[in-house]
Scaffold this active site. Sequence first.
Site, PDB file in Angstrom:
ATOM      1  N   TYR A 188      -2.481  -1.098  10.213  1.00  0.00           N
ATOM      2  CA  TYR A 188      -2.565  -1.450   8.794  1.00  0.00           C
ATOM      3  C   TYR A 188      -1.285  -1.067   8.059  1.00  0.00           C
ATOM      4  CZ  TYR A 188      -4.152  -1.103   3.914  1.00  0.00           C
ATOM      5  OH  TYR A 188      -4.284  -1.218   2.551  1.00  0.00           O
ATOM      6  N   SER A 207       0.835  -1.210   0.000  1.00  0.00           N
ATOM      7  CA  SER A 207       0.000   0.000   0.000  1.00  0.00           C
ATOM      8  C   SER A 207       0.863   1.250   0.000  1.00  0.00           C
ATOM      9  CB  SER A 207      -0.895   0.013   1.243  1.00  0.00           C
ATOM     10  OG  SER A 207      -1.521   1.267   1.433  1.00  0.00           O
TER      11      SER A 207
END
Length: 286
Positions: A190, A177
């Site tokens: 995350y 990400s």
Amino acid sequence: MNDTATVRPPIHEDGLPGSEATLDPKPEWQPRFPGSGRLKGKVAIVTGADSGIGRATAVLFAREGANVAIAYLSEDEDASKTRELCEAEGAEALTFSGDLGDPEVAHALVDLVIGEWGQLDVLVNNAGEQHPDKDIRDITTDQLQRTFQTNIFSMFYLVQAARPHLKSGAAIVNCTSITMYQGSAELLDYASTKGAITAFTRSLSENLIEDGIRVNAVAPGPIWTPLNPSGGATPEKLEHFGESTPMGRPGQPNEVAPCFLFLACEDSSYMSGQVLHPNGGTVVGS
């Protein structure tokens, strides 16, 4: 040696991963161009393939000639739709529901694929979850464990299960990400897993390259998928989701899926340990 995992997945959190069938507006998953047989005769596992980036990738792989295993957690309606879309492209497809944060489930998925098609050529580790928290003290032990189990432990478990079946020419593509490169004030756990995924990608590439198995990753920016409204972003962020990118908008799943295809096929035969960045023009370190 005791092979039993000492950390077990906690109870699934309600609302995740979220349904694409109820999302408005709908994400754009449709492949943009005719297929050219780049995955003809291949078998692929795509995790988190019920919706979002996973669905777009699974359908694109099917268009390019692959048979596809659609792995997902619990969204049966979405997964069935993805299977129909893959079959409409002329591919064989199967669905598998289960929590891949459990090593036994990961092995069961691979066993099913091998039993059905007798081979495994591409593993796409795309499944993930995220939970916004403004204060690190609000991240519970269960949430921390849950996020790491889904996002990174599952990748270890799936590669361990797949490894005996991956031959020279196979490809593994992981989903990291933009948060790994920029950080994220409200997605501490995350973003940390995404950093681990990037390190895992580079290290696994070094581990497998001599056997002719390539390992790469994709680092999406803000992409419109069910993950965001179902818990991945605060209401304030959703209102302006993607507007901070140089392109001024969120991306669509079918703008990310071609990165997975490129890294899965022979077009990227001289690439391993690398990360592609479909993120709306944000410049980050590689």
